[in-house]
Design a protein around this motif. Structure first.
Motif, PDB file in Angstrom:
ATOM      1  N   ILE A   1       0.838  -1.204   0.000  1.00  0.00           N
ATOM      2  CA  ILE A   1       0.000   0.000   0.000  1.00  0.00           C
ATOM      3  C   ILE A   1       0.873   1.254   0.000  1.00  0.00           C
ATOM      4  N   CYS A   2       1.937   1.230   0.791  1.00  0.00           N
ATOM      5  CA  CYS A   2       2.859   2.371   0.837  1.00  0.00           C
ATOM      6  C   CYS A   2       3.468   2.637  -0.530  1.00  0.00           C
ATOM      7  N   ASN A   3       3.867   1.573  -1.211  1.00  0.00           N
ATOM      8  CA  ASN A   3       4.481   1.723  -2.531  1.00  0.00           C
ATOM      9  C   ASN A   3       3.479   2.246  -3.562  1.00  0.00           C
ATOM     10  N   ASP A   4       2.246   1.750  -3.513  1.00  0.00           N
ATOM     11  CA  ASP A   4       1.242   2.117  -4.509  1.00  0.00           C
ATOM     12  C   ASP A   4       0.613   3.475  -4.235  1.00  0.00           C
ATOM     13  N   SER A   5       0.646   3.936  -2.983  1.00  0.00           N
ATOM     14  CA  SER A   5      -0.096   5.142  -2.600  1.00  0.00           C
ATOM     15  C   SER A   5       0.813   6.308  -2.234  1.00  0.00           C
ATOM     16  N   HIS A   6       2.086   6.204  -2.568  1.00  0.00           N
ATOM     17  CA  HIS A   6       3.032   7.287  -2.296  1.00  0.00           C
ATOM     18  C   HIS A   6       3.080   7.628  -0.798  1.00  0.00           C
ATOM     19  N   VAL A   7       3.056   6.611   0.033  1.00  0.00           N
ATOM     20  CA  VAL A   7       3.152   6.816   1.480  1.00  0.00           C
ATOM     21  C   VAL A   7       4.622   6.680   1.875  1.00  0.00           C
ATOM     22  N   THR A   8       5.247   7.771   2.223  1.00  0.00           N
ATOM     23  CA  THR A   8       6.668   7.775   2.572  1.00  0.00           C
ATOM     24  C   THR A   8       6.884   7.157   3.951  1.00  0.00           C
ATOM     25  N   PRO A   9       8.113   6.781   4.279  1.00  0.00           N
ATOM     26  CA  PRO A   9       8.387   6.257   5.625  1.00  0.00           C
ATOM     27  C   PRO A   9       8.005   7.236   6.735  1.00  0.00           C
ATOM     28  N   GLU A  10       8.179   8.530   6.471  1.00  0.00           N
ATOM     29  CA  GLU A  10       7.817   9.525   7.478  1.00  0.00           C
ATOM     30  C   GLU A  10       6.308   9.544   7.721  1.00  0.00           C
ATOM     31  N   VAL A  11       5.541   9.475   6.638  1.00  0.00           N
ATOM     32  CA  VAL A  11       4.084   9.444   6.769  1.00  0.00           C
ATOM     33  C   VAL A  11       3.642   8.148   7.444  1.00  0.00           C
ATOM     34  N   CYS A  12       4.257   7.044   7.064  1.00  0.00           N
ATOM     35  CA  CYS A  12       3.909   5.756   7.670  1.00  0.00           C
ATOM     36  C   CYS A  12       4.194   5.773   9.173  1.00  0.00           C
ATOM     37  N   ARG A  13       5.280   6.386   9.553  1.00  0.00           N
ATOM     38  CA  ARG A  13       5.610   6.519  10.969  1.00  0.00           C
ATOM     39  C   ARG A  13       4.545   7.338  11.701  1.00  0.00           C
ATOM     40  N   SER A  14       4.076   8.390  11.058  1.00  0.00           N
ATOM     41  CA  SER A  14       3.017   9.205  11.648  1.00  0.00           C
ATOM     42  C   SER A  14       1.727   8.398  11.792  1.00  0.00           C
ATOM     43  N   ILE A  15       1.421   7.566  10.814  1.00  0.00           N
ATOM     44  CA  ILE A  15       0.230   6.703  10.872  1.00  0.00           C
ATOM     45  C   ILE A  15       0.341   5.736  12.043  1.00  0.00           C
ATOM     46  N   TYR A  16       1.522   5.166  12.237  1.00  0.00           N
ATOM     47  CA  TYR A  16       1.728   4.230  13.344  1.00  0.00           C
ATOM     48  C   TYR A  16       1.458   4.909  14.690  1.00  0.00           C
ATOM     49  N   CYS A  17       2.001   6.113  14.850  1.00  0.00           N
ATOM     50  CA  CYS A  17       1.830   6.832  16.124  1.00  0.00           C
ATOM     51  C   CYS A  17       0.371   7.193  16.366  1.00  0.00           C
ATOM     52  N   GLU A  18      -0.302   7.678  15.329  1.00  0.00           N
ATOM     53  CA  GLU A  18      -1.713   8.050  15.457  1.00  0.00           C
ATOM     54  C   GLU A  18      -2.571   6.831  15.775  1.00  0.00           C
ATOM     55  N   SER A  19      -2.285   5.719  15.123  1.00  0.00           N
ATOM     56  CA  SER A  19      -3.052   4.493  15.364  1.00  0.00           C
ATOM     57  C   SER A  19      -2.804   3.962  16.770  1.00  0.00           C
ATOM     58  N   PHE A  20      -1.586   4.091  17.238  1.00  0.00           N
ATOM     59  CA  PHE A  20      -1.246   3.640  18.591  1.00  0.00           C
ATOM     60  C   PHE A  20      -2.009   4.458  19.637  1.00  0.00           C
ATOM     61  N   ASP A  21      -2.021   5.781  19.475  1.00  0.00           N
ATOM     62  CA  ASP A  21      -2.756   6.647  20.408  1.00  0.00           C
ATOM     63  C   ASP A  21      -4.243   6.281  20.434  1.00  0.00           C
ATOM     64  N   ALA A  22      -4.821   6.070  19.249  1.00  0.00           N
ATOM     65  CA  ALA A  22      -6.243   5.736  19.165  1.00  0.00           C
ATOM     66  C   ALA A  22      -6.533   4.391  19.812  1.00  0.00           C
ATOM     67  N   ALA A  23      -5.643   3.422  19.624  1.00  0.00           N
ATOM     68  CA  ALA A  23      -5.857   2.082  20.184  1.00  0.00           C
ATOM     69  C   ALA A  23      -5.794   2.100  21.709  1.00  0.00           C
ATOM     70  N   ILE A  24      -4.845   2.839  22.275  1.00  0.00           N
ATOM     71  CA  ILE A  24      -4.730   2.914  23.734  1.00  0.00           C
ATOM     72  C   ILE A  24      -5.970   3.563  24.330  1.00  0.00           C
ATOM     73  N   ASP A  25      -6.443   4.641  23.719  1.00  0.00           N
ATOM     74  CA  ASP A  25      -7.668   5.286  24.205  1.00  0.00           C
ATOM     75  C   ASP A  25      -8.849   4.325  24.118  1.00  0.00           C
TER      76      ASP A  25
END
Length: 277
Positions: A56-80
């Motif tokens: 998905i990252c390769n096909d959707s132009h999701v850079t490692p920096e953006v992917c890292r941001s997605i991980y952090c946002e998803s982690f915060d949402a999951a803990i809440d």
């Protein structure tokens, strides 16, 4: 010619992106978030979706920096989400640990919004609910200005907490009238009526910023301007807010206090359970 920020190709004059590239990017971000949310919810192994996320990252132009941001946002949402129904259980703890291993992100990155702290604090609350003495789970660096009592156990230490205390401002609204009578050289006494009435307004006065130490018996606060020790047995009420905790102590002259920049969810639950023992 402008360059598309997603694919890097020409986007035309005064344009920085292709509409189709942006749509593909946003769709890819949403798909990754959905995959992670499902893994957290159903306790699935994140590694089972590693290749799919990379594609998905390769096909959707999701850079490692953006992917890292997605991980952090998803982690915060999951803990809440985990905390919405109470304490984080063992299965949820394993899911958190697996996610940390999967992403390889440093703890300080995942804890940017205090989510990792909430996981540890949840474990402390679980031990309190089970009637256990919580084991130390934090490492203290720097100055520790509190002298704890014998057999008193520290639960958490919060830094950069601002103390505010409710004050009452009294003023008289009205105007004076009368005449000045000379009493002696250089001294005057004003006579006449003073027409007005007293008005009281309350406000929160900032006292200072320092540290809060929460133990199994007391709440301590220390800053250069003030030091407090509040036994749980002397607390009349607790008011949790999104940015801190309101405390009303039992005492004729004690005013409402507000401790800003600490986890009110953790403090409220810890104090409430310990106070009821």
């Amino acid at each position: 010619m402008g360059k598309c920020k997603y694919c890097g190709q020409d986007a035309g004059f005064f344009h920085s992106k292709h509409a189709e590239c942006e749509q593909r990017h946003l769709s890819g971000v949403a798909r990754i978030k959905s995959i992670l949310a499902t893994c957290f919810q159903h306790k699935e192994d994140f590694y089972l979706h590693q290749n799919e996320i990379q594609q998905i990252c390769n096909d959707s132009h999701v850079t490692p920096e953006v992917c890292r941001s997605i991980y952090c946002e998803s982690f915060d949402a999951a803990i809440d989400q985990y905390l919405d129904d109470g304490i984080i259980d063992q299965a949820e703890e394993r899911s958190v640990a697996r996610f940390m291993q999967f992403t390889g992100l440093p703890q300080q990155v995942l804890n940017a919004n205090k989510s990792l702290e909430k996981v540890v604090q949840s474990k402390v609350l679980q031990e309190l609910l089970n009637g256990q003495v919580p084991s130390p789970r934090i490492t203290i660096s720097g100055n520790f200005p509190f002298l704890l009592n014998k057999n008193e156990h520290m639960l958490w230490l919060f830094r950069d907490v601002t103390l505010q205390i409710q004050k009452v401002r009294r003023e008289t609204v009205g105007r004076t009238r009368g005449v000045s009578v000379r009493v002696c050289k250089g001294v005057y006494y004003r006579t006449g009526g003073f027409k007005g009435h007293p008005v009281e307004t309350t406000y929160m006065q900032r006292i200072g910023t320092g540290s809060v130490c929460l133990t199994d018996k007391n709440l301590y606060f220390h800053c250069p301007e003030k030091t407090l020790k509040i036994p749980f047995t002397k607390i009349l009420s607790l008011d949790p807010y999104s940015n801190g905790l309101g405390v009303q102590k039992d005492g004729a002259n004690d005013k409402p206090m507000f401790f800003e920049n600490l986890n009110s969810w953790f403090c409220y639950n810890a104090i409430s359970n310990l106070k009821s023992d």
